[in-house]
Design an enzyme around this catalytic site. Sequence first.
Site, PDB file in Angstrom:
ATOM      1  N   SER A  27     -13.207 -12.832  13.133  1.00 55.38           N
ATOM      2  CA  SER A  27     -12.585 -11.540  13.462  1.00 55.38           C
ATOM      3  C   SER A  27     -13.649 -10.630  14.069  1.00 55.38           C
ATOM      4  O   SER A  27     -14.850 -10.824  13.818  1.00 55.38           O
ATOM      5  CB  SER A  27     -12.063 -10.886  12.173  1.00 55.38           C
ATOM      6  OG  SER A  27     -11.704  -9.539  12.408  1.00 55.38           O
ATOM      7  N   TYR A  73     -13.564  -8.563   3.458  1.00 58.26           N
ATOM      8  CA  TYR A  73     -13.015  -9.215   4.659  1.00 58.26           C
ATOM      9  C   TYR A  73     -14.101  -9.380   5.730  1.00 58.26           C
ATOM     10  O   TYR A  73     -14.302 -10.477   6.266  1.00 58.26           O
ATOM     11  CB  TYR A  73     -11.847  -8.391   5.200  1.00 58.26           C
ATOM     12  CG  TYR A  73     -11.139  -9.014   6.379  1.00 58.26           C
ATOM     13  CD1 TYR A  73     -10.267 -10.088   6.203  1.00 58.26           C
ATOM     14  CD2 TYR A  73     -11.334  -8.531   7.672  1.00 58.26           C
ATOM     15  CE1 TYR A  73      -9.614 -10.667   7.285  1.00 58.26           C
ATOM     16  CE2 TYR A  73     -10.675  -9.101   8.756  1.00 58.26           C
ATOM     17  CZ  TYR A  73      -9.817 -10.161   8.556  1.00 58.26           C
ATOM     18  OH  TYR A  73      -9.174 -10.730   9.636  1.00 58.26           O
TER      19      TYR A  73
END
Length: 250
Positions: free
Chosen positions: A134, A147
């Site tokens: 990401s 995350y």
Amino acid sequence: MSEKVALVTGAARGIGLATTHLFIEQGWRVAMVDRDGDALQAAASGLNEASPFVYDVSIPDEVDEMVGSVTNAFGRIDAVVNNAGVADFGPIEETGFARWRAVMATNLDGVFLVSQACISALRATKGAIVNIASISGLRASTLRVAYGTSKAACIHLTKQQAAELGEYGIRANCVCPGPVRTKLAMAVHTPDIIASYHDAIPLNRYGSEREIAEVITFLCSEKASYVTGQIIASDGGFESTGVGLPALRT
Ligand SMILES: NC(=O)c1ccc[n+]([C@@H]2O[C@H](COP(=O)([O-])OP(=O)(O)OC[C@H]3O[C@@H](n4cnc5c(N)ncnc54)[C@H](O)[C@@H]3O)[C@@H](O)[C@H]2O)c1
């Protein structure tokens, strides 16, 4: 029709399902892996070139069984797309160890376990691994201690895989999506966050699942036969634009 087989995790919806559809359009067969059995069965129904495998990528015994089932069913694995992921945004003080571990278990342990269990199948085909990280693994931000850290680790794990598995002819690359309106993103993106992303992204919009899938299938294809160890953002220019303050726009 190619005989090539892709194993795609997190294939029940979102980017994983779009990647499944694109592989099939390009003549591949697909082993669709997801822990959400109902959603996976629904997504796989009607797809003649794909089969569902209901497993959790964060559990070592399940991963071993899953890779055995896939190789029994298809006879080979040419590409592994480690796409299954979870998002959980919160401040550092409120990220308890259970929340931290839940994110790491899928986003990092799952990538390690599935790739490792597929090495022998990938050696036989000189296949490819594509890990989905990401932009949150490339840039730190508030609320993403678990995350973002899991995705940064996924990026480095890709480089480790490329360094060690290259001599077997296995390539390993990583795609870092920018924001895409999937169930995962919409669960953590408030209207304010959506507006701020539009301001900060040079292309001024979210990406689509299909746009991410195009990069993934390219990296799995022969067209990328000399590409390994690379981290490719598919993010509308977000990662490359430095400070990117809306006030600096003309
Ligand atoms: N959507 C975005 O904006 C965005 C941005 C950057 C990166 N990503 C990454 O892209 C990947 C796909 O995300 P998405 O937006 O399509 O999400 P999504 O929530 O729509 O789909 C993720 C799928 O993974 C499955 N899954 C989760 N944990 C699993 C596990 N342990 N075992 C098996 N299956 C599991 C879920 O059941 C779900 O079907 C993720 O790795 C995510 O972190 C997404």
